[in-house]
Motif scaffolding. Structure first.
Motif, PDB file in Angstrom:
ATOM      1  N   GLN A   1       0.846  -1.192   0.000  1.00 12.09           N
ATOM      2  CA  GLN A   1       0.000   0.000   0.000  1.00 12.09           C
ATOM      3  C   GLN A   1       0.877   1.236   0.000  1.00 12.09           C
ATOM      4  O   GLN A   1       1.864   1.308   0.742  1.00 12.09           O
ATOM      5  CB  GLN A   1      -0.931   0.009   1.214  1.00 12.09           C
ATOM      6  CG  GLN A   1      -2.041  -1.027   1.140  1.00 12.09           C
ATOM      7  CD  GLN A   1      -3.073  -0.869   2.225  1.00 12.09           C
ATOM      8  OE1 GLN A   1      -2.747  -0.507   3.351  1.00 12.09           O
ATOM      9  NE2 GLN A   1      -4.333  -1.119   1.899  1.00 12.09           N
ATOM     10  N   VAL A   2       0.490   2.193  -0.827  1.00 11.30           N
ATOM     11  CA  VAL A   2       1.192   3.472  -0.912  1.00 11.30           C
ATOM     12  C   VAL A   2       0.127   4.559  -0.786  1.00 11.30           C
ATOM     13  O   VAL A   2      -0.825   4.584  -1.565  1.00 11.30           O
ATOM     14  CB  VAL A   2       1.950   3.607  -2.251  1.00 11.30           C
ATOM     15  CG1 VAL A   2       2.630   4.965  -2.340  1.00 11.30           C
ATOM     16  CG2 VAL A   2       2.970   2.479  -2.395  1.00 11.30           C
ATOM     17  N   LEU A   3       0.286   5.416   0.196  1.00 11.59           N
ATOM     18  CA  LEU A   3      -0.771   6.372   0.495  1.00 11.59           C
ATOM     19  C   LEU A   3      -0.204   7.768   0.651  1.00 11.59           C
ATOM     20  O   LEU A   3       0.588   8.027   1.557  1.00 11.59           O
ATOM     21  CB  LEU A   3      -1.501   5.963   1.764  1.00 11.59           C
ATOM     22  CG  LEU A   3      -2.680   6.841   2.184  1.00 11.59           C
ATOM     23  CD1 LEU A   3      -3.772   6.792   1.110  1.00 11.59           C
ATOM     24  CD2 LEU A   3      -3.237   6.378   3.523  1.00 11.59           C
ATOM     25  N   GLU A   4      -0.656   8.672  -0.234  1.00 13.91           N
ATOM     26  CA  GLU A   4      -0.210  10.066  -0.164  1.00 13.91           C
ATOM     27  C   GLU A   4      -1.151  10.883   0.727  1.00 13.91           C
ATOM     28  O   GLU A   4      -2.334  10.577   0.851  1.00 13.91           O
ATOM     29  CB  GLU A   4      -0.210  10.718  -1.552  1.00 13.91           C
ATOM     30  CG  GLU A   4       0.604  10.012  -2.599  1.00 13.91           C
ATOM     31  CD  GLU A   4      -0.216   9.063  -3.445  1.00 13.91           C
ATOM     32  OE1 GLU A   4       0.221   8.714  -4.555  1.00 13.91           O
ATOM     33  OE2 GLU A   4      -1.315   8.652  -2.979  1.00 13.91           O
ATOM     34  N   SER A   5      -0.604  11.939   1.294  1.00 13.24           N
ATOM     35  CA  SER A   5      -1.403  12.889   2.061  1.00 13.24           C
ATOM     36  C   SER A   5      -0.722  14.259   2.009  1.00 13.24           C
ATOM     37  O   SER A   5       0.460  14.351   1.665  1.00 13.24           O
ATOM     38  CB  SER A   5      -1.578  12.439   3.511  1.00 13.24           C
ATOM     39  OG  SER A   5      -0.330  12.341   4.156  1.00 13.24           O
ATOM     40  N   GLY A   6      -1.489  15.293   2.342  1.00 15.52           N
ATOM     41  CA  GLY A   6      -0.905  16.627   2.451  1.00 15.52           C
ATOM     42  C   GLY A   6      -1.215  17.576   1.315  1.00 15.52           C
ATOM     43  O   GLY A   6      -0.774  18.730   1.341  1.00 15.52           O
ATOM     44  N   GLY A   7      -1.957  17.128   0.321  1.00 14.45           N
ATOM     45  CA  GLY A   7      -2.300  18.020  -0.767  1.00 14.45           C
ATOM     46  C   GLY A   7      -3.324  19.055  -0.333  1.00 14.45           C
ATOM     47  O   GLY A   7      -3.819  19.036   0.795  1.00 14.45           O
ATOM     48  N   GLY A   8      -3.639  19.978  -1.240  1.00 13.98           N
ATOM     49  CA  GLY A   8      -4.631  20.994  -0.918  1.00 13.98           C
ATOM     50  C   GLY A   8      -4.527  22.185  -1.836  1.00 13.98           C
ATOM     51  O   GLY A   8      -3.888  22.135  -2.894  1.00 13.98           O
ATOM     52  N   LEU A   9      -5.155  23.265  -1.401  1.00 16.56           N
ATOM     53  CA  LEU A   9      -5.174  24.515  -2.153  1.00 16.56           C
ATOM     54  C   LEU A   9      -4.246  25.520  -1.486  1.00 16.56           C
ATOM     55  O   LEU A   9      -4.302  25.722  -0.265  1.00 16.56           O
ATOM     56  CB  LEU A   9      -6.601  25.066  -2.187  1.00 16.56           C
ATOM     57  CG  LEU A   9      -6.807  26.450  -2.804  1.00 16.56           C
ATOM     58  CD1 LEU A   9      -6.451  26.435  -4.288  1.00 16.56           C
ATOM     59  CD2 LEU A   9      -8.252  26.901  -2.585  1.00 16.56           C
ATOM     60  N   VAL A  10      -3.405  26.159  -2.278  1.00 18.21           N
ATOM     61  CA  VAL A  10      -2.461  27.130  -1.748  1.00 18.21           C
ATOM     62  C   VAL A  10      -2.300  28.252  -2.754  1.00 18.21           C
ATOM     63  O   VAL A  10      -2.468  28.038  -3.964  1.00 18.21           O
ATOM     64  CB  VAL A  10      -1.105  26.456  -1.438  1.00 18.21           C
ATOM     65  CG1 VAL A  10      -0.450  25.930  -2.695  1.00 18.21           C
ATOM     66  CG2 VAL A  10      -0.180  27.385  -0.677  1.00 18.21           C
ATOM     67  N   GLN A  11      -1.982  29.445  -2.264  1.00 16.39           N
ATOM     68  CA  GLN A  11      -1.744  30.561  -3.166  1.00 16.39           C
ATOM     69  C   GLN A  11      -0.345  30.488  -3.755  1.00 16.39           C
ATOM     70  O   GLN A  11       0.570  29.904  -3.148  1.00 16.39           O
ATOM     71  CB  GLN A  11      -1.919  31.878  -2.414  1.00 16.39           C
ATOM     72  CG  GLN A  11      -3.368  32.211  -2.076  1.00 16.39           C
ATOM     73  CD  GLN A  11      -3.532  33.607  -1.529  1.00 16.39           C
ATOM     74  OE1 GLN A  11      -2.605  34.141  -0.896  1.00 16.39           O
ATOM     75  NE2 GLN A  11      -4.682  34.206  -1.736  1.00 16.39           N
ATOM     76  N   ALA A  12      -0.187  31.083  -4.903  1.00 14.22           N
ATOM     77  CA  ALA A  12       1.131  31.144  -5.538  1.00 14.22           C
ATOM     78  C   ALA A  12       2.147  31.751  -4.566  1.00 14.22           C
ATOM     79  O   ALA A  12       1.849  32.724  -3.866  1.00 14.22           O
ATOM     80  CB  ALA A  12       1.063  31.966  -6.811  1.00 14.22           C
ATOM     81  N   GLY A  13       3.317  31.140  -4.520  1.00 14.35           N
ATOM     82  CA  GLY A  13       4.357  31.567  -3.602  1.00 14.35           C
ATOM     83  C   GLY A  13       4.338  30.826  -2.279  1.00 14.35           C
ATOM     84  O   GLY A  13       5.283  30.947  -1.491  1.00 14.35           O
ATOM     85  N   GLY A  14       3.283  30.086  -2.037  1.00  7.32           N
ATOM     86  CA  GLY A  14       3.143  29.351  -0.786  1.00  7.32           C
ATOM     87  C   GLY A  14       3.858  28.014  -0.808  1.00  7.32           C
ATOM     88  O   GLY A  14       4.557  27.679  -1.766  1.00  7.32           O
ATOM     89  N   SER A  15       3.656  27.255   0.275  1.00  8.58           N
ATOM     90  CA  SER A  15       4.332  25.969   0.449  1.00  8.58           C
ATOM     91  C   SER A  15       3.343  24.891   0.861  1.00  8.58           C
ATOM     92  O   SER A  15       2.308  25.181   1.488  1.00  8.58           O
ATOM     93  CB  SER A  15       5.415  26.078   1.530  1.00  8.58           C
ATOM     94  OG  SER A  15       6.405  27.008   1.178  1.00  8.58           O
ATOM     95  N   LEU A  16       3.682  23.669   0.504  1.00  6.71           N
ATOM     96  CA  LEU A  16       2.960  22.484   0.954  1.00  6.71           C
ATOM     97  C   LEU A  16       3.975  21.368   1.152  1.00  6.71           C
ATOM     98  O   LEU A  16       5.016  21.349   0.476  1.00  6.71           O
ATOM     99  CB  LEU A  16       1.930  22.024  -0.080  1.00  6.71           C
ATOM    100  CG  LEU A  16       0.576  22.724  -0.160  1.00  6.71           C
ATOM    101  CD1 LEU A  16      -0.214  22.153  -1.334  1.00  6.71           C
ATOM    102  CD2 LEU A  16      -0.198  22.582   1.130  1.00  6.71           C
TER     103      LEU A  16
END
Length: 127
Positions: free
Chosen positions: A3-18
């Motif tokens: 199993q491979v499971l990603e997390s942490g995505g989302g919506l961010v403004q330009a110049g931001g970080s994730l």
């Protein structure tokens, strides 16, 4: 069962970080090359970053060099993608992938070289 499971995505403004995380199970994590790919609408899945089993070697796509950092924690079977200075053209579904490392160790950069994939995590960068 792998199993491979990603997390942490989302919506961010330009110049931001994730920061994306990817937890893998059902495999010998410390023997696997890990990679991040992304797929934007209407485009093919493309290599973003990869890391060797030990973490000593990394590779990046030219478009993300200097902005993204891949790292791994073998004790916790997790790989990360720190994304800084995000741009609207970074918008895509981001996929984590794993493949058993053969000898000599080499960071893989193509889709066909990876055997196990996550379901993907959406990253949207607004302008």
């Amino acid at each position: 069962q792998v199993q491979v499971l990603e997390s942490g995505g989302g919506l961010v403004q330009a110049g931001g970080s994730l920061r994306l995380s990817c937890a893998a199970s059902g495999l010998t994590f410390s023997s696997n090359v890990m990679g991040w790919f992304r797929q934007a609408p209407g485009k093919e899945r493309a290599f973003v970053a990869g890391i060797s089993p030990s973490g000593r070697s990394t590779l990046y796509a030219d478009s993300v060099k200097g902005r993204f950092t891949i790292s791994r924690d073998n004790a916790n079977n997790t790989v990360y993608l720190q994304m800084n200075s995000l741009r609207p053209d970074d918008t895509a579904v981001y996929y984590c992938a794993a493949t058993y490392s053969s000898i000599p160790v080499r960071v893989r950069t193509t889709v066909r070289e990876y055997t196990n994939w996550g379901q993907g995590s959406q990253v949207t960068v607004s302008s």
